[in-house]
Scaffold this motif. Structure first.
Motif, mmCIF file in Angstrom:
data_model
loop_
_atom_site.group_PDB
_atom_site.id
_atom_site.type_symbol
_atom_site.label_atom_id
_atom_site.label_comp_id
_atom_site.label_asym_id
_atom_site.label_seq_id
_atom_site.Cartn_x
_atom_site.Cartn_y
_atom_site.Cartn_z
ATOM 1 N N SER A 83 -9.625 0.397 -0.446
ATOM 2 C CA SER A 83 -10.399 1.514 0.107
ATOM 3 C C SER A 83 -11.792 1.600 -0.517
ATOM 4 N N HIS A 129 -4.721 4.465 -7.595
ATOM 5 C CA HIS A 129 -4.051 4.535 -6.294
ATOM 6 C C HIS A 129 -2.837 5.452 -6.411
ATOM 7 N N GLN A 188 -1.221 0.285 9.474
ATOM 8 C CA GLN A 188 -1.640 -0.219 8.177
ATOM 9 C C GLN A 188 -3.127 0.046 7.976
ATOM 10 N N PRO A 189 -3.573 -0.044 6.720
ATOM 11 C CA PRO A 189 -4.991 0.211 6.463
ATOM 12 C C PRO A 189 -5.865 -0.757 7.268
ATOM 13 N N TYR A 218 -10.864 6.615 2.021
ATOM 14 C CA TYR A 218 -10.169 5.819 3.030
ATOM 15 C C TYR A 218 -11.189 4.876 3.646
ATOM 16 N N ASP A 229 0.834 -1.189 0.000
ATOM 17 C CA ASP A 229 0.000 0.000 0.000
ATOM 18 C C ASP A 229 0.869 1.240 0.000
ATOM 19 N N VAL A 230 0.381 2.262 -0.679
ATOM 20 C CA VAL A 230 1.153 3.494 -0.776
ATOM 21 C C VAL A 230 1.601 3.970 0.602
ATOM 22 N N SER A 231 0.691 3.904 1.573
ATOM 23 C CA SER A 231 1.029 4.463 2.885
ATOM 24 C C SER A 231 2.036 3.600 3.632
ATOM 25 N N LEU A 281 -0.576 11.126 3.177
ATOM 26 C CA LEU A 281 -0.371 10.321 1.975
ATOM 27 C C LEU A 281 0.489 11.083 0.967
ATOM 28 N N GLU A 289 -6.011 3.973 -1.162
ATOM 29 C CA GLU A 289 -5.161 2.793 -1.195
ATOM 30 C C GLU A 289 -5.925 1.556 -1.608
ATOM 31 N N SER A 290 -5.177 0.506 -1.793
ATOM 32 C CA SER A 290 -5.779 -0.775 -2.126
ATOM 33 C C SER A 290 -6.816 -1.146 -1.066
ATOM 34 N N GLN A 327 4.592 1.899 1.915
ATOM 35 C CA GLN A 327 5.855 1.950 1.173
ATOM 36 C C GLN A 327 6.921 2.751 1.904
#
Ligand SMILES: Nc1ncnc2c1ncn2[C@@H]1O[C@H](COP(=O)(O)OP(=O)(O)OP(=O)(O)O)[C@@H](O)[C@H]1O
Ligand SMILES: Nc1ncnc2c1ncn2[C@@H]1O[C@H](COP(=O)(O)OP(=O)(O)OP(=O)(O)O)[C@@H](O)[C@H]1O
Ligand code: SF4
Ligand code: SF4
Ligand SMILES: [Mg+2]
Ligand SMILES: [Mg+2]
Lengths: 321, 326
Positions: free
Chosen positions: B46, B215, B277-278, B231, A181-183, B256, B43-44, A185
């Protein structure tokens, strides 16, 4: 001059694909990484980045060319010797979760590499916890988990911990953040920087993201279709790159990422046609079918990497310097 | 005032999964005027693709899926239409392009056939007229030697060429709205730019509204009028793209943008990473879903869900522009 931590000369890797044809995946690439240095390898899909990474650890060994780790020559070693010699060079893959055995727990995964050596000291648990902490994982939380119970970022941390367990001098990272995920990285990039400093590592960092490679590397090698076309200090990447392919790559970035001082040259591709096939790469310069500066000489004669000063090398007949 | 082309009103998409119910899109509202471009970033996981597919009407109520809220395209509520009614809108009013061109292409059919079939179905063109128009469309999307290409099969084309074909298919019946879901993520950087340039110029030329899902913040930043940041199933911030990137107000958008390496920053600069993390969407955090990772979180954030007020869903929005853009 100090001995490079890693040095590869004239690597060639070809994959036979039947009917007498072969993929020219890597065609004569040389590189060297100084102790404590990070070399970035940048290029688009299929240009041979992963193949180089695997050739460096001899899995599989290149068809020709040599790889030296410190003062040890790796090519031509027998399997058993190679395993010992190679231990100090570890590789981290793009997809962390699938590169871990799904049935094993984190603590075993981290220990696994070590266990091969028959080491079984009573400081085992302590060592595992130490390395987990070093990669920013809480041992209590993750020690007993299996790969599918980890996030992508956590799994990548476990892969790094595993590699560190072998006390490597060189760490090869093959797209270590592309699947994250971008966040997340940025966490892993920062971790790699910190780990490199703490464990005195040299890094080979493979990626297709220009800004990521620039951020983590000291020097960058740009590849196109199995060849190295330009090598330069990463600080110079966006301002001083001269190879037409590197310029095209830079001008393809979203505007927000492009530097205002990036020469303002819009490299227009000659034809927006098919990319050449690695089965049958163009003669001479492999970029010539897309290059706006191509001349007859480019088809007849392969441009070799030549030094243009300030740690900068470029393989092109026609760039004005 | 004329009604907007697209109105999404409190849209919720809920899946019943083996591990429990999951709300993938949780109360999203959007509007889009004719010819406008909207970016959706996040993000992936979301919820970007689920949102796109629910707007398109590809995800509708079913045994394991519940859609509530409304999606009106030119006034017609997609989810109130019969399946035939929806199909009649696809291609003519609203079309979609996906990340992997092969999901839209049939490997056993020639490139030209993909286009001419839809032209004959929707437009009632004759075989010959459809073939001529198919070649025109291939030319429009920048495919060299369109006559020859029309006779080839998808596997004979590169990834970039295939995506051009898919775009030509989407445009065949002049839709008013194109939803492009990560249209270039699978492609090389140099090819990505070509495809995005193409989409942008076609949208302008054909006066078509576009939703660009990605993304990749860079992809969206230079190419859209407005942007919505998602999000964990919700839109946390929206606004003019330029403003959101220069002065994000939601802590997530800000973090971000800052966490992405920049080409004009020095090598080895420490990246301001987002911790944690998400969230797990089967069991999302209560209150503000970003709270466990937010540097500004306070007690209130963990209990009280911030509503989207004045285009930002945060109890304590940022007030200063990002340094990197100053
Ligand atoms: N085992 C193999 N057999 C045949 N061809 C292969 C094999 N491995 C790689 N190749 C081919 O060699 C070339 C280089 O592949 P490689 O995986 O090194 O590229 P890459 O630069 O790492 O690309 P990516 O960015 O997609 O990971 C490609 O054309 C690829 O299809
Ligand atoms: N048909 C489905 N049934 C159950 N869950 C689904 C379904 N489709 C998507 N999901 C889940 O919904 C969530 C949102 O998925 P979605 O594909 O919209 O994410 P995204 O933002 O497009 O991510 P990406 O950037 O990876 O494409 C994910 O947790 C996903 O696993
Ligand atoms: S050698 Fe010729 S074809 Fe190759 S990059 Fe230079 S000018 Fe272009
Ligand atoms: S509501 Fe609170 S936790 Fe959520 S983003 Fe705003 S400050 Fe952070
Ligand atoms: Mg690779
Ligand atoms: Mg998606």
């Amino acid at each position: 001059m100090t001995t490079p931590a890693l040095e590869a000369t004239d690597l060639v890797v070809e994959f036979p694909v039947g009917r007498g044809q072969k993929v020219h995946a890597v065609s004569g690439v040389s590189l060297s990484v100084a102790p404590g240095e990070t070399l970035g390898i940048l290029g688009e899909s299929g240009c041979g980045k992963s193949t180089i990474g695997r050739a460096l650890i001899q899995m599989p060994a290149p068809d020709s060319g040599t790889v030296r780790l410190g003062d040890r020559e790796l090519t031509g070693l027998r399997a058993k010797e190679l395993r010992g010699a190679r231990a100090r060079m570890q590789i981290i893959m793009q997809d962390p979760i699938s590169s871990l055995n799904p049935r094993r727990k984190v603590k075993d995964l981290v220990w696994e590499s070590h266990a091969i050596w028959g080491y079984d000291g009573d400081d085992k648990e302590a060592k595992i916890d130490e390395v987990l902490r070093a990669v920013g994982l809480d041992p209590e939380t993750v020690r007993e988990r299996r790969p599918h119970e980890l996030s992508g970022g956590q799994a990548q941390r476990v892969c790094i911990a595993r590699a560190l367990m072998m006390d490597p001098v060189v760490l090869i990272c093959d797209e270590p953040v592309s699947s994250l995920d971008v966040s997340v990285q940025a966490q892993i990039l920062n971790l790699l920087e910190a780990t490199k400093a703490r464990y005195d590592l040299s890094l080979v960092f493979i990626a297709h993201d220009v800004a990521v490679v620039k951020n983590i590397s000291d020097r960058v090698m740009v590849m196109y279709l199995g060849k190295s076309c330009e090598v330069l200090p990463s600080e110079d990447l966006h301002l001083r790159a001269v190879h037409p392919y590197t310029r095209l790559l830079l001008s393809s970035l979203p505007e927000a990422q492009q530097s205002s001082s990036a020469n303002g040259d819009v490299v227009v591709e000659r034809v927006a046609a098919e990319l050449p096939s690695p089965l049958n790469p163009p003669s001479g310069c492999r970029f010539r079918t897309r290059c706006p500066l191509a001349t007859d000489r480019c088809a007849a004669e392969e441009p070799l990497l030549r030094d243009i000063g300030a740690g900068h090398q470029v393989a092109c007949h026609n760039v004005a310097l | 005032m004329t009604a907007p082309l697209l109105e999404v009103d409190d849209l919720r998409t809920r899946f019943l999964t083996p591990r429990g119910p999951m709300v993938a899109v949780d109360g999203v509202s959007l509007t889009l005027a004719a010819g406008e471009t909207l970016g959706i970033v996040g993000e992936s996981g979301s919820g970007k693709s689920v949102l796109g597919r629910t707007i398109m009407g590809l995800i509708t109520n079913g045994p394991t899926t519940t859609v509530t809220g409304a999606v009106r395209v030119d006034g017609a509520d997609i989810h109130q239409l019969t399946p035939q009614g929806r199909r009649a809108l696809w291609g003519t009013k609203i079309a979609m392009v996906f990340q992997d061109p092969m999901t839209s292409l049939n490997p056993t059919k020639r490139v030209g056939t993909h286009l001419s079939e839809s032209l004959r179905f929707h437009r009632g063109l004759s075989r010959g007229a459809a073939r001529t128009r198919a070649v025109e469309l291939l030319k429009l999307v920048g495919i060299p030697e369109p006559e020859r290409r029309a006779g080839q099969y998808p596997h004979e084309l590169s990834g970039g060429m295939r995506q051009r074909v898919v775009i030509a298919m989407a445009l065949a019946c002049d839709p008013k709205l194109l939803i492009a879901d990560e249209p270039t993520t699978a492609l090389d950087v140099t090819v990505q730019k070509q495809i995005l340039d193409l989409l942008q110029s076609l949208a302008e030329r054909l006066q078509m509204a576009t939703i660009l899902i990605s993304h990749d913040l860079g992809t969206v930043s230079g190419r859209t009028d407005r942007v919505a940041v998602m999000y964990a199933g919700r839109v946390v911030e929206s606004g003019e793209t330029r403003d959101v990137f220069a002065q994000p107000r939601h802590p997530y958008s800000g973090a971000l943008i800052e966490s992405i390496p920049r080409l004009d920053a020095a090598s080895h600069s420490l990246l301001p990473a987002i911790v944690g993390q998400p969230p797990n969407m089967l069991n999302p955090p209560s209150g503000c879903r970003f709270a466990p990772r937010c540097a500004f979180a306070q007690d209130r954030c963990r209990t009280e869900t911030p509503a989207l007020v004045d285009d930002v869903a945060c109890h304590f929005p940022l007030t200063q522009a990002l340094e990197v853009h100053a």
